[in-house]
Design an enzyme around this catalytic site. Structure first.
Site: not given
Lengths: 364, 364, 364, 364
Positions: C35, C90, C117, C138, C140, C166, C175, C237, C261, C296
């Protein structure tokens, strides 16, 4: 493990030049392999040559009538069945006992040409007797004009049809792979056409390169001197700068070979394929332009011609074939490359070499 | 190890075309695998096709009302549920006992089209009877006009709805991988719709390619002759040069398939995706433009359409699915690709194929 | 092998975000790892995000007086000690038992922000109570306006200081890695702030994507409706096209997050870093511009700001740190990134964020 | 496994700088290796430096008279036999017991220069006594002007001929490899020319970087102050932005070293080779321009000079040689590089450094 002897028949899975390269390793000892595969320094140019052909994209045309297609190539009045010449590789008895004799035989049988090296391990007169097709002679400058001319005179007498003067190797290049392998010519293999190595007479404390080797290297004046002394077509091999191409033409050379010596002399020179269009544009349509370095496929020959070359030379690939199966191997390799060239021409819609132009290459 | 039999159910971890490719290896013997996966020479174009889609970047739009989105595609008066057609792969019984019958069944069930190859291993009439959707017939020129026309007449009679003439393969390409694997059709698998292979009548000593194969190859005149003899929509498949696209259109073809034959005929041709915009610009909005080569994702379909295609053909991916699970596999693969296409459209803000244009692609 | 428990102290060799990523594998089971690390399709965009930062080159200035340098960042009237916000990931209890509580604690301790989230696994009110700094919420979209607004009202009541809607995920993305791993939420981990999943009411036979999910997705009208109903600063977003940025601004949004995303929704979208300059040029200096995806290093933060961002969000890196060492890990990661940012500013000659501009980036 | 002692003779297969790098690993412990090979962060710039030289292509000229060729290089009135200087590497007794004494001896024997580091592990006066050629002194700013000037006065007194002030390292860079290896100076190895480390007096709660280290860093004003106090030629090392080059020149510096500190301070700065032409264009022909970073071949020296440099510094390569064989190794390495440079000049047609210009580099 000692190297395998050459094969007497071609296995069915030898179907491309790369197969010969892979197979050749088992037929050569470490010493010969380092010499053959090695190049200058990090060997980046040797790899770039091959890569340039692989990256270049073809743009084929379809549905043309090609029943009368053929690959004939005319150079200095001689006709060859295809535009593939064997480049002047030195010391070919390193790769097979028959050395240059086998290569010349194969080139002749397959209807193509060969430039025989000054550093051949067979007598140039004997090699000439093998040829069913005209051979050319490659000249390394011999330190002095008269020594150099003497070789040319022998080549003329033996019937060689053109003279290829290598101009990019006043020193042999710093080939680290050879150095690490401590490469040396084995007993019995030598440049039999030369009397002795010219002496390097560097002044005490001077640089071995500048005061030594460069004192033996030819200059434009030497080439002009030589030009005036032979009626053979004269090509300069190892030119990468367009301005040197112009100097060659203006001095009376008949052609040049755009070459970086297979990456063996100076590393990080450009891939030769990429340079061709500028040479053709600068030198006009009638000046003979050859190229070597990185040709592994018939489609590479097509690309070189589309880029502006009249013909191409192959080097290491035929040494691989020579090691694997002698004259038979070289002839088979030439057959494969010619078939690939024919297939490429047929699939691109070109019935002869003259039809191949830059329109068949993707820009960029 | 002998190949696994086809699966009767789809495992949960087969979720993308690449999973089918990986899984297919175990369901095919070396002979069939070399044929399916192999391509011409160094297989650079086969790889470039895939890579071009992977490199191309999408620029999505958000927050649009897409509740009435759909993927319907109209081609020559027929409507398909999506723009994915099965390309005319030869010899499909190499991959599964049901061969083309399974593929046609799957295409029909999933609401898509299929172009059936001249080299099908099932009778074209029987394949036609599987279809719930219109099928197309792919023609390899049969050396002579009347032999070729006879095949077209059979296709017309069997209800095929369009004719796809392959023009990029007057010879089958030098596929080294096949050669090294000594590929041959196994007993019982043959091009059952052909009477016999046309004889190659090269004059003695002539080139097998030019004097032989190219004597059997079609020319623009042959295509014009054929155009005048069938009312089926006519597409030419295997065009890479925009000028050939114009010739096709001016001769009366209804469309072309921009294709390099999956890289199987001539290596180092460009990736097809990169060529589409120039074709669309040259040929106008009403000329049918298809593309194949390298499509592995629904987003690839989206990119092809954004580049100018009306629809796409997939090739090797459905052979992988056929090998893994027959008609069920092909249907599942089509379902996956269609769902990926829907997801891509939904995420890019496009409610139908007509909305997809070059604005959704990043320049460069 | 079952996952290791979180560490209670930071080992000396955890010195960069990449160390946390490597170490995190041992602290997560296959399900959570698929995930967290997975992204859409071939995960090309996830990799491209990181690569874009690595490829971008900095052009530092020297010998400036930077004794009073600092990294403070003001967003919507609130001041943070640095421009690093935790992105709205999430289901954080997948990574550590304390989930979002730990992340919010760490962000607060380190003087930074976090967007919590909609799919948090802790109650949003409880998370808010952890924060020493302002938190954002955030959203949804919850299928219907009133359901969505109800969540906003809870966030307002709990003291959240900005709303991040979002807009790039009307469907969660295909995925493949998650699918192959058969990812599912383990028992006891759920989106506790939601009553129930909205029902998908696709008409029979309709596409689950278009007729189903897209019926629940927000549109520009919905965003305008929401804008009129909350005084919280509103950010959208998941915008990648400059024209959508303009639509957002014109509709009254206070900012956007340029985001793909993390590559989790649609593969082969561009790396976000590369898009920033066009957004800043189009939207002017006063519109708030955030970015996430691929950060990073502290130098990546610098590059994002030089490209036009006001602040950045990090995602997967803090989940790695959370898995390795909970709130301690996240705080340590933020410390590392902030120190890297300070070092980068000091070495580039920038005393504050406002000094960082495109002049510090090499062109091209 | 404990490190091998230095060799007393050079094996025949040490034929290039890369051979020394590979061989050096066995002569160093993990601690010294991490320090020597490590660079900032992901070490991308360290790799990019090398790669830029490898990618740059040379365009040689042929058939010129080069018998009087030589590599002499004049810098600030002193003549060196070649343009290779040893860069100011710190802590050289990490690599060999004789440390900087061995390096200075080798540089002198081979007719080249060396810049001795402030962080030398031998007394700068003793190092100066080794030199057969002029040495330069590299200055790290010592927090205060007078402390810094005191070092300069010692260098002047010891006969150092130029002053190289490093300006790109107000902090030492975040070197993750060193951190992971827990690098520390072993007992007995120290910066023996410094009394003590300057104290960092950050105000409580202030940033260790800004309020601490940057308070000790030099500014342009400090450099101007120093300029007014020494008659030694003054170079600033670590400049990457052309505008900083102009500031240096206008302030009275005699030259700069275009350098990213071997990638050890700030990662993702550009490869230095790529920046040279802009510096030369901006600063004119008479300003001394040096470069370091990534030079591994004599042809790299040629490329740097063709790009606009007057001379080059090498860093890690001589530390490798020092570790392998002490002064003998460094001298041998310099000999190899000089021979490669001579070969490159001979093969490109350049008789002296002044002949080397941008025309020998392929564009792009």
């Amino acid at each position: 493990m000692s190297p395998l002897p050459p094969l007497a028949a071609i296995p069915h899975d030898l179907v491309a030049a790369c197969d010969y390269e892979q197979r050749a390793r088992a037929h050569l000892d470490d010493n010969a392999w380092a010499y053959l595969q090695g190049a200058a320094a990090d060997e980046l140019t040797a790899a770039a040559n091959v890569d340039a052909f692989r990256r270049r994209r073809l743009l084929p045309r379809v549905l043309r009538d090609l029943r009368h297609g053929q690959t004939r190539c005319r150079l200095f009045g001689d006709e060859f069945e295809h535009p593939l010449l064997l480049a002047p590789l030195a010391y070919q008895r390193l790769f097979h006992p028959a050395g240059e004799l086998a290569s010349a035989l194969a080139a002749g049988v397959m209807g193509g040409g060969m430039a025989v090296s000054t550093l051949a391990t067979c007598m140039l007169e004997e090699i000439a007797s093998q040829g069913q097709r005209p051979l050319w002679f490659q000249l390394y400058w011999q330190g002095e004009r008269e020594r150099s001319l003497a070789l040319v005179r022998r080549a003329e007498a033996a019937g060689y049809r053109a003279l290829v003067v290598t101009v990019d190797a006043p020193l042999s290049g710093i080939r680290n792979r050879e150095q690490r392998a401590a490469f040396r010519l084995p007993p019995g293999i030598a440049a039999v056409n030369l009397d002795a190595t010219p002496e390097i007479s560097a002044t005490a404390g001077g640089s071995p390169i500048f005061a030594g080797l460069m004192g033996l290297a030819p200059t434009w004046d030497d080439i002009a001197w030589l030009r005036a002394r032979t009626r053979l077509p004269l090509l300069l091999k190892g030119i990468l700068h367009v301005d040197d191409g112009r100097l060659a033409r203006d001095l009376g050379a008949d052609g040049i070979v755009v070459s970086n010596h297979g990456g063996r002399v100076l590393d990080t020179t450009p891939a030769t394929l990429d340079l061709l269009p500028a040479f053709r544009a600068a030198l006009g349509d009638r000046f003979t332009l050859l190229v070597d370095g990185g040709i592994r496929r018939g489609s590479d020959v097509f690309k070189a011609i589309a880029g502006g070359a009249d013909a191409v030379m192959i080097g290491r690939p035929y040494a691989h074939a020579l090691a694997v199966a002698g004259a038979l191997g070289v002839a088979h390799l030439l057959k494969l490359l010619r078939e690939e060239l024919e297939a490429c021409m047929a699939l691109c819609g070109c019935a002869d070499l003259a039809s191949i132009d830059a329109g068949y290459l993707c820009p960029g």
